[in-house]
Design a protein around this motif. Structure first.
Motif, mmCIF file in Angstrom:
data_model
loop_
_atom_site.group_PDB
_atom_site.id
_atom_site.type_symbol
_atom_site.label_atom_id
_atom_site.label_comp_id
_atom_site.label_asym_id
_atom_site.label_seq_id
_atom_site.Cartn_x
_atom_site.Cartn_y
_atom_site.Cartn_z
ATOM 1 N N ARG A 120 1.822 -6.058 -8.006
ATOM 2 C CA ARG A 120 2.591 -4.805 -8.319
ATOM 3 C C ARG A 120 3.151 -4.106 -7.175
ATOM 4 N NH1 ARG A 120 2.041 -2.477 -13.682
ATOM 5 N NH2 ARG A 120 2.526 -0.547 -13.536
ATOM 6 N N HIS A 121 3.170 -4.278 -5.973
ATOM 7 C CA HIS A 121 3.398 -3.632 -4.598
ATOM 8 C C HIS A 121 5.026 -4.269 -4.602
ATOM 9 C CE1 HIS A 121 3.416 -2.211 -0.374
ATOM 10 N NE2 HIS A 121 4.328 -3.222 -0.385
ATOM 11 N N GLU A 122 4.926 -5.647 -4.498
ATOM 12 C CA GLU A 122 6.183 -6.565 -4.155
ATOM 13 C C GLU A 122 7.091 -6.157 -5.284
ATOM 14 O OE1 GLU A 122 6.685 -7.493 -1.392
ATOM 15 O OE2 GLU A 122 4.582 -7.427 -0.575
ATOM 16 N N MET A 123 6.780 -6.118 -6.496
ATOM 17 C CA MET A 123 7.612 -5.853 -7.564
ATOM 18 C C MET A 123 8.075 -4.396 -7.571
ATOM 19 S SD MET A 123 8.271 -8.363 -9.493
ATOM 20 C CE MET A 123 9.208 -7.635 -10.478
ATOM 21 N N SER A 124 7.489 -3.532 -6.846
ATOM 22 C CA SER A 124 8.074 -2.186 -6.691
ATOM 23 C C SER A 124 9.277 -2.230 -5.695
ATOM 24 C CB SER A 124 7.004 -1.188 -6.089
ATOM 25 O OG SER A 124 7.812 0.032 -5.808
ATOM 26 N N HIS A 125 9.059 -3.104 -4.679
ATOM 27 C CA HIS A 125 10.316 -3.580 -3.859
ATOM 28 C C HIS A 125 11.397 -4.113 -4.596
ATOM 29 C CE1 HIS A 125 8.088 -2.301 -0.287
ATOM 30 N NE2 HIS A 125 7.268 -3.526 -0.345
ATOM 31 N N VAL A 126 11.249 -5.085 -5.514
ATOM 32 C CA VAL A 126 12.204 -5.494 -6.245
ATOM 33 C C VAL A 126 13.057 -4.592 -6.922
ATOM 34 C CG1 VAL A 126 12.782 -7.121 -8.240
ATOM 35 C CG2 VAL A 126 11.098 -7.708 -6.423
ATOM 36 N N THR A 146 10.519 2.598 0.813
ATOM 37 C CA THR A 146 10.139 1.709 -0.174
ATOM 38 C C THR A 146 8.542 1.178 0.144
ATOM 39 O OG1 THR A 146 10.909 -0.535 -1.007
ATOM 40 C CG2 THR A 146 11.253 -0.332 1.141
ATOM 41 N N GLU A 147 8.454 1.199 1.302
ATOM 42 C CA GLU A 147 6.970 0.674 1.448
ATOM 43 C C GLU A 147 5.923 1.962 0.870
ATOM 44 O OE1 GLU A 147 5.979 -1.961 1.882
ATOM 45 O OE2 GLU A 147 7.388 -2.955 3.064
ATOM 46 N N GLY A 148 6.230 3.200 1.150
ATOM 47 C CA GLY A 148 5.488 4.244 0.723
ATOM 48 C C GLY A 148 5.389 4.218 -0.836
ATOM 49 N N SER A 179 1.113 3.629 9.160
ATOM 50 C CA SER A 179 2.365 4.097 8.551
ATOM 51 C C SER A 179 2.385 3.761 7.115
ATOM 52 C CB SER A 179 3.680 3.213 9.220
ATOM 53 O OG SER A 179 3.462 3.624 10.668
ATOM 54 N N TYR A 180 2.090 2.617 6.378
ATOM 55 C CA TYR A 180 1.759 2.459 5.279
ATOM 56 C C TYR A 180 1.045 3.388 4.508
ATOM 57 C CZ TYR A 180 3.647 -2.499 4.959
ATOM 58 O OH TYR A 180 4.303 -3.774 5.018
ATOM 59 N N PHE A 181 -0.062 3.710 5.126
ATOM 60 C CA PHE A 181 -0.632 4.937 4.316
ATOM 61 C C PHE A 181 -0.098 6.230 4.298
ATOM 62 C CE2 PHE A 181 -3.366 8.506 5.713
ATOM 63 C CZ PHE A 181 -4.042 8.845 4.699
HETATM 64 ZN ZN LIG Z 1 5.713 -4.012 1.058
#
Ligand SMILES: [Zn+2]
Length: 735
Positions: free
Chosen positions: A403-409, A424-426, A478-480
């Motif tokens: 789901r996370h990677e698909m958000s990037h897409v 994009t990571e946040g 940083s992700y957090f």
């Molecule tokens: Zn990511």
């Protein structure tokens, strides 16, 4: 940052060196290097060839290096160093050769040895800066600055600092450093290339800078390779590929750029040309890890099983494709639908998801990418990720990762790949818990420690925390932080503001500009407000952290000694101090164990439910919870729990699939039951006859006569006397 870029930066570096004469190569070497830097290839070749006939091994080493005869250069450097133990220059130059030829370990040792002999050898410091920079190590800045302190004329150090600033998405600082290099040396080509990068990334024309470079060296490929590497770092893979092609038009034997071209073609799913380009590098002696491993990966990929439909292409290893495909296809199509609705947009053709059971194969996919050992990575519409079988059971939630990677897409497409990394990571982290509050990751002790020290970065600098971390786990923090920023914006201003930010980044606008436009405040004001909120939100957690630590230790001791009464009495207090702690030795599982030992099933159920709610992922614990729920008559609860295991680790064991299949048959959800019995079969169970029979009865109940017949015959082929199967066959034939 990639290896290609560093090799590009090396070429002109020495020539830009200033006053530290102690570490400068002699005039006859500098002459050859200058000719090369100015694109006078045949003169340079002659010049280097003459050096190979020199009397001293050092000069012969320089000559061989210039002619790309790296083995001879290496041998001659070894001889030169053996003859002149006191020479810092020979060591520094040898180190630079090894750095160029993918041996950073030995290169760093040589630079350090040079510094022992000549503590003010700015070139050796710069060498160490470059080695650090290749590993996205924050020491790079320190070494470059130390080099400048010794030799303020060292333009190459400013070029490196400009490059590092650009990696951190700090174009103003990058421009300043590039200008400093140019003030020291009007022919600092890579400083001009950095200026070009700044323009390109801001969607402005870089023509002026390219013309300036061409006026000095009309065939300077490394400048384009440097720009390409920044496009890739900014996830603009297509543009990066086009830029590498430009670099190679000018410098066809710039193997570092060709290798990067191959790797990025592979990232885009263009495996055929990727193989050609990488093979060409390999055959020409360019065999760094990235090239060799990528070629090996392309071979592995040939044996993957591929499933395609209109919107998805899924690739799995043959050994787990049947098991994983149905689950991955479900989660992938749900993600596509959710994001299509949210962003009102369609993707260009299908998304390709590659699932690697061998983490090393996946790691090749992330080569040259900064940050932690990630679980997934997105290249445009290609996603590569670990298979649940490639990690310890429960180590990650693959559905959440997908789901996370698909958000990037979607965000990459929506912003034309202009989105800054932090956003994009946040947003991707934010989306994990939007999909389900039980997805995503719970706050870890490392993050609590960072919060206690108030280590969060200003939003405008947050990219730095991903690319050049200055403390351990800063990438994780940083992700957090990125995730919480998006949570905060949504909860305070509504989801529309997140969509507005996406639009801003598409223009493209910088982070400060986007914040000003969308939230109507200065980024500093936003930082103040956001950080106050997040520190407030976690204040109790931070305040109770030491106490929690002590109490958890006591609980573990009691638990080991089987003092269950004590565990039952104190576990809740430990949980209350840090409810998100679901990792090793957590209080939930200890409480459940104590409760079961004391025959207190409801307490065990509530403990394990709390564990799952807070994103506990041990599949064995979930299995145990499902069993307790079933024993307590809560079939829907047991089904829901077992289905959660499938999103964490469908490879875990056959029992949970069989158990779930049986429960689904009971509740007459035959289609879902059929999938679970199919999963049992795909896991090659010991009792294949039973597994086939189970599948047959699910298919029969679901009304699929052919599937039922095939499976029942398979069962009887293994066990001809298997009574229930015989009965089912009669029934099927009677129909
Ligand atoms: Zn990511």
């Amino acid at each position: 940052m990639t290896i290609a870029l560093r090799a590009a930066l090396l070429l002109g570096a020495l020539l830009l060196a200033g006053a530290s004469a102690a570490a400068m190569p002699p005039a006859e070497v500098r002459q050859c290097l200058t000719q090369r830097l100015h694109g006078q290839q045949s003169a340079a070749q002659k010049c280097f060839a003459a050096l190979t006939r020199a009397a001293t091994p050092y000069l012969r080493a320089e000559g061989a290096w210039g002619l790309a005869d790296y083995d001879t250069a290496n041998t001659e450097f070894r001889a030169a160093v053996a003859r002149s133990d006191g020479s810092a220059l020979y060591r520094t130059r040898w180190g630079e050769l090894l750095h160029e030829r993918f041996n950073d370990g030995d290169a760093a040792d040589l630079f350090k040895e040079a510094l022992q002999r000549e503590p003010k050898d700015a070139q050796a410091m710069l060498g160490l800066a470059r080695v650090s920079a290749d590993g996205f190590d924050n020491e790079a800045v320190n070494w470059a600055q130390r080099a400048l302190a010794v030799d303020p004329q060292l333009a190459a150090a400013h070029e490196l600092l400009a490059n590092l600033a650009m990696e951190d998405n700090q174009p103003e600082l990058a421009a300043k450093e590039a200008d400093r290099a140019l003030a020291l040396d009007a022919q600092a080509l890579d400083a001009m290339a950095i200026h070009a990068v700044i323009e390109i990334l801001a969607d402005r024309s870089a023509d002026e800078w390219w013309s300036r470079i061409h006026s000095i060296n009309p065939s300077y490929g490394p400048g384009y390779a440097l720009a390409a590497s920044h496009l890739v770092l900014n996830r603009r893979y297509q543009d990066g590929v086009a830029m590498y092609r430009k670099a190679l038009q000018l410098s066809p034997d710039l193997w570092s750029a060709r290798s990067e071209l191959g790797i990025n073609l592979m990232r885009l799913g263009q495996d055929e040309e990727a193989r050609q380009q990488l093979t060409q590098c390999y055959q020409n002696g360019y065999r760094n890890d990235a090239t060799v491993n990528s070629l090996r990966l392309l071979d592995t990929l040939k044996d993957f099983a591929t499933f395609s439909d209109a919107t998805t292409i899924l690739k799995f290893s043959h050994k787990e494709s049947e098991l994983l495909y149905p689950y991955f296809h479900d989660v992938l199509t749900q993600a596509i639908e959710a994001y299509q609705t949210k962003y009102h947009m369609q993707l260009d053709g299908p998304v390709q998801v590659e699932v690697y059971p061998d983490h090393e194969d996946f790691a090749v996919r992330t080569l040259g990418m900064p940050g932690l050992g990630a679980l997934g990575v997105t290249f445009g519409q290609v996603v590569a990720m670990d298979s649940p079988s490639g990690r310890k059971p429960g180590e990650f939630h693959w559905a959440s990762t997908l789901r996370h990677e698909m958000s990037h897409v979607f965000i990459l497409k929506a912003t034309r790949h202009r989105v800054p990394r932090w956003f994009t990571e946040g947003l991707a982290v934010h989306e994990e818990t939007e999909a389900s509050p039980e997805w995503g990751d719970s706050i870890t002790p490392d993050i609590i420690v960072a919060l206690r020290k108030h280590l969060l970065l200003p939003v405008a600098d947050l990219d730095r925390g991903f690319i050049h971390p200055t403390y351990e786990n800063q990438v994780l923090v940083s992700y957090f932080e990125g995730g919480r920023i998006c949570d905060y914006i949504q909860s305070h201003w509504g989801q529309q503001k997140l969509l507005d930010l996406v639009q801003q980044f598409a223009i493209p606008r910088s982070t400060p500009e986007a914040i000003r436009t969308v939230l109507g405040m200065e980024p500093e004001a936003f930082d103040k407000q956001f950080q106050a909120w997040v520190y407030q939100d976690t204040a109790a957690l931070v305040a109770g952290f030491d106490d929690w630590h002590k109490q958890l230790e006591a609980l573990v001791t009691a638990s080991r000694a089987k003092h269950y009464e004590e565990v039952l009495a104190h576990a809740d207090a430990v949980i209350a101090l840090y409810p998100d702690y679901v990792y090793d030795g957590n209080a939930y599982q200890q409480l459940a164990e104590a409760a079961q030992a004391q025959g207190k099933a409801p307490v065990a159920i509530s403990a394990l439910s709390g564990y799952v709610q807070h994103r506990g992922r041990d599949p064995a614990a979930l299995e145990q919870l499902a069993k307790l729920q079933q024993d307590a008559g809560d079939k829907p609860g047991a089904i829901a729990t077992l289905q959660k295991i499938n999103l964490i680790d469908p490879v875990f064991d056959t029992d949970s699939h069989r158990h779930l299949g049986d429960l689904l048959m009971d509740t007459r959800d035959f289609g879902a039951a059929r999938r679970e019995f199919g999963a049992v079969l795909a896991l090659h169970p010991l009792d294949k006859a039973q597994a086939n029979y189970d599948l047959a009865r699910a298919c029969h109940a679901a009304g699929d006569a052919k599937c039922a017949m095939d499976a029942v015959l398979a069962a009887l082929e293994i066990a001809p006397d298997f009574r229930p199967a015989q009965k089912l066959l009669l029934e099927l034939n009677g129909q």
